[in-house]
Design a protein around this motif. Sequence first.
Motif, PDB file in Angstrom:
ATOM      1  N   UNK A 139       0.821  -1.209   0.000  1.00 56.86           N
ATOM      2  CA  UNK A 139       0.000   0.000   0.000  1.00 56.86           C
ATOM      3  C   UNK A 139       0.858   1.264   0.000  1.00 56.86           C
ATOM      4  N   UNK A 140       0.432   2.239  -0.761  1.00 55.39           N
ATOM      5  CA  UNK A 140       1.167   3.514  -0.793  1.00 55.39           C
ATOM      6  C   UNK A 140       2.204   3.566  -1.915  1.00 55.39           C
ATOM      7  N   UNK A 141       2.498   2.401  -2.533  1.00 54.67           N
ATOM      8  CA  UNK A 141       3.525   2.370  -3.592  1.00 54.67           C
ATOM      9  C   UNK A 141       2.904   2.525  -4.979  1.00 54.67           C
ATOM     10  N   UNK A 149       9.011  -8.127 -19.613  1.00 54.43           N
ATOM     11  CA  UNK A 149       8.692  -9.302 -18.793  1.00 54.43           C
ATOM     12  C   UNK A 149       8.302  -8.973 -17.361  1.00 54.43           C
ATOM     13  N   UNK A 150       8.648  -7.783 -16.896  1.00 62.35           N
ATOM     14  CA  UNK A 150       8.429  -7.461 -15.491  1.00 62.35           C
ATOM     15  C   UNK A 150       7.584  -6.200 -15.366  1.00 62.35           C
ATOM     16  N   UNK A 151       6.350  -6.399 -14.907  1.00 61.62           N
ATOM     17  CA  UNK A 151       5.433  -5.255 -14.809  1.00 61.62           C
ATOM     18  C   UNK A 151       5.910  -4.259 -13.752  1.00 61.62           C
ATOM     19  N   UNK A 152       6.339  -4.781 -12.599  1.00 59.29           N
ATOM     20  CA  UNK A 152       6.791  -3.891 -11.526  1.00 59.29           C
ATOM     21  C   UNK A 152       8.312  -3.944 -11.416  1.00 59.29           C
ATOM     22  N   UNK A 153       8.981  -3.360 -12.400  1.00 56.02           N
ATOM     23  CA  UNK A 153      10.450  -3.407 -12.380  1.00 56.02           C
ATOM     24  C   UNK A 153      11.010  -2.380 -11.408  1.00 56.02           C
ATOM     25  N   UNK A 154      10.196  -1.396 -11.039  1.00 53.01           N
ATOM     26  CA  UNK A 154      10.614  -0.438 -10.007  1.00 53.01           C
ATOM     27  C   UNK A 154       9.364   0.099  -9.342  1.00 53.01           C
ATOM     28  N   UNK A 155       9.490   0.454  -8.057  1.00 51.63           N
ATOM     29  CA  UNK A 155       8.330   0.978  -7.334  1.00 51.63           C
ATOM     30  C   UNK A 155       8.785   2.079  -6.381  1.00 51.63           C
ATOM     31  N   UNK A 156       7.855   2.924  -6.003  1.00 53.11           N
ATOM     32  CA  UNK A 156       8.226   4.011  -5.081  1.00 53.11           C
ATOM     33  C   UNK A 156       7.046   4.410  -4.215  1.00 53.11           C
ATOM     34  N   UNK A 157       7.386   4.739  -2.964  1.00 55.55           N
ATOM     35  CA  UNK A 157       6.450   5.440  -2.108  1.00 55.55           C
ATOM     36  C   UNK A 157       7.232   6.673  -1.645  1.00 55.55           C
ATOM     37  N   UNK A 158       7.156   7.720  -2.482  1.00 56.95           N
ATOM     38  CA  UNK A 158       8.004   8.898  -2.260  1.00 56.95           C
ATOM     39  C   UNK A 158       7.736   9.545  -0.909  1.00 56.95           C
ATOM     40  N   UNK A 159       6.487   9.424  -0.409  1.00 60.62           N
ATOM     41  CA  UNK A 159       6.184  10.114   0.851  1.00 60.62           C
ATOM     42  C   UNK A 159       7.008   9.537   2.005  1.00 60.62           C
ATOM     43  N   UNK A 160       7.310   8.252   1.926  1.00 69.40           N
ATOM     44  CA  UNK A 160       8.112   7.646   2.996  1.00 69.40           C
ATOM     45  C   UNK A 160       9.596   7.515   2.608  1.00 69.40           C
TER      46      UNK A 160
END
Length: 512
Positions: A139-141, A149-160
């Motif tokens: 949650x939050x990302x 091949x990779x849907x979530x190759x990078x993720x971020x929750x900038x607020x944290x």
Amino acid sequence: MKKGIIIIDLGSQYNQLIARRVRENNVFCRIIPPRGSLAVIRSTQPNGIILSGGPASVYQKNSPRLDKEIFSSGVPVLGICYGMQLMTKALGGKVTHSKKREYGHAALTLDSMAGIFKSLPDRIRCWMSHGDHIKRLPEGFKTTAHTANTANAAMADASRGFYGVQFHPEVVHTERGNTIIKNFVKEVCGCRSSWTMRSFINESVKAIKEEVGGGKVVLGLSGGVDSSVTAVLIDKAIGKRLYCIFVDNGLLRKDEAGRVKKLFKDNFHLNLKVVDAKKAFLKRLKGVAGPEKKRKIIGNEFIKVFERESKRIRGVKFLAQGTLYPDLIESQSAFGGPSATIKTHHNVGGLPKKMRLKLIEPLKYLFKDEVRSLGKELKMPYSALWRQPFPGPGLAVRIIGEVTEERLRILKEADFRLMDVIKMSGLYNKLWQSFGILLPVKTVGVMGDKRTYENVIAIRAVTSMDGMTADWARLSHEVLAEISSNIINEVKGVNRVVYDISTKPPSTIEWE
Ligand code: XMP
């Protein structure tokens, strides 16, 4: 200044590379094992945390774990590969096993050019190496990059300040990977570029003065880069209360003992004692042919001489050593692989615990290239900082079979001729090591109209990044010809020269 970044070692082969990338930004960082990491974070309050990759799967039994509290400490976190998966699991997302392992180059499309991706183009080549992938983000990302091949190759929750990348930004195969690390370290974590060798000198001098007080420190100077820089640094802090001991075991290259004496005693005015122990070492080595036995004898004899000399320094309380960061990481890593074993095998003895001296290791957080910059900052000459590695047991492991005075003379002279040509041809710093080996066979030759029955010298010249693997150097025929003719014409007792064309593995660099 020491706050910087904490890298948590989750078993990645690229740990030290991550640290190098962080340090390139003049930001301090340390690599620590996962166990106990929360306590370290609480006590040191770093600016940021990087979770390394690793070969495990988060659902595997005994895979490296983290205390979830780390994510409540208010410190930004970058998770790389396994680190991203661990972060996902800890924060309530879902990781699953991919049917196909993704390994190698991939085209990465960035969905957001903020945070760690600031000022990057929208497509870069990246390096992937994973079996698992992120099925559902915590949650939050938000997803910030994908590949085919990779849907979530990078993720971020900038607020944290939480970021995750499935690929490896620390390896050169990832385009602009250094920018990604820089963005995390400087933009997200707000680290200042205060880790410079100049500031390191000031801090270390202060720390050494505080620790040593009015006491005395003893140090074994070998002439190698690490002990040399350690000596000059400590000398800056406490001057003549540093007692350097150089043991001349007679197994050094020609003129080496004189060079060390000239540089450190005459130029740097160090408090240096050169102990001539040549006879004692030769005596102990008499009749000994086995490589490991030779190593043991040399290690023990060194300790004996060093201990005897240290005892002459009244009231000495400290022992200084040129331990570097890679040695420290390998010895504490929970995942010490084969490289850890290779290293200990090469360390000559350890000084005995019964000496009851307190250890001072001012370089223990530095990498080799940082030690060289430090030496440069301390005004040490280039030739002292850029030296080919030389084994502790010296020429004894390059004389196959028994070490005698005559055989030492032959090898020293031959090796000197070889080195002369290597240096004159501008090859010294291009080669990891170059040296001669005296073989235990004699061969027939002809000199004038007389037949000879003399020794063979083998030439070893290798290129390598770290000594763990090596390739034989493609020396030109001209260089080889010059080495051969100089040795055969000028060194009495040699009538044949051969060139070693073996790679490591399966061979080793040294012959013994
Ligand atoms: P090998 O021969 O194992 O060597 O390929 C790898 C690197 O280690 C050095 N070496 C030693 N260094 N004590 C040392 O301090 C030793 O007993 C020793 N044996 C090998 C070798 O010169 C090369 O750089």
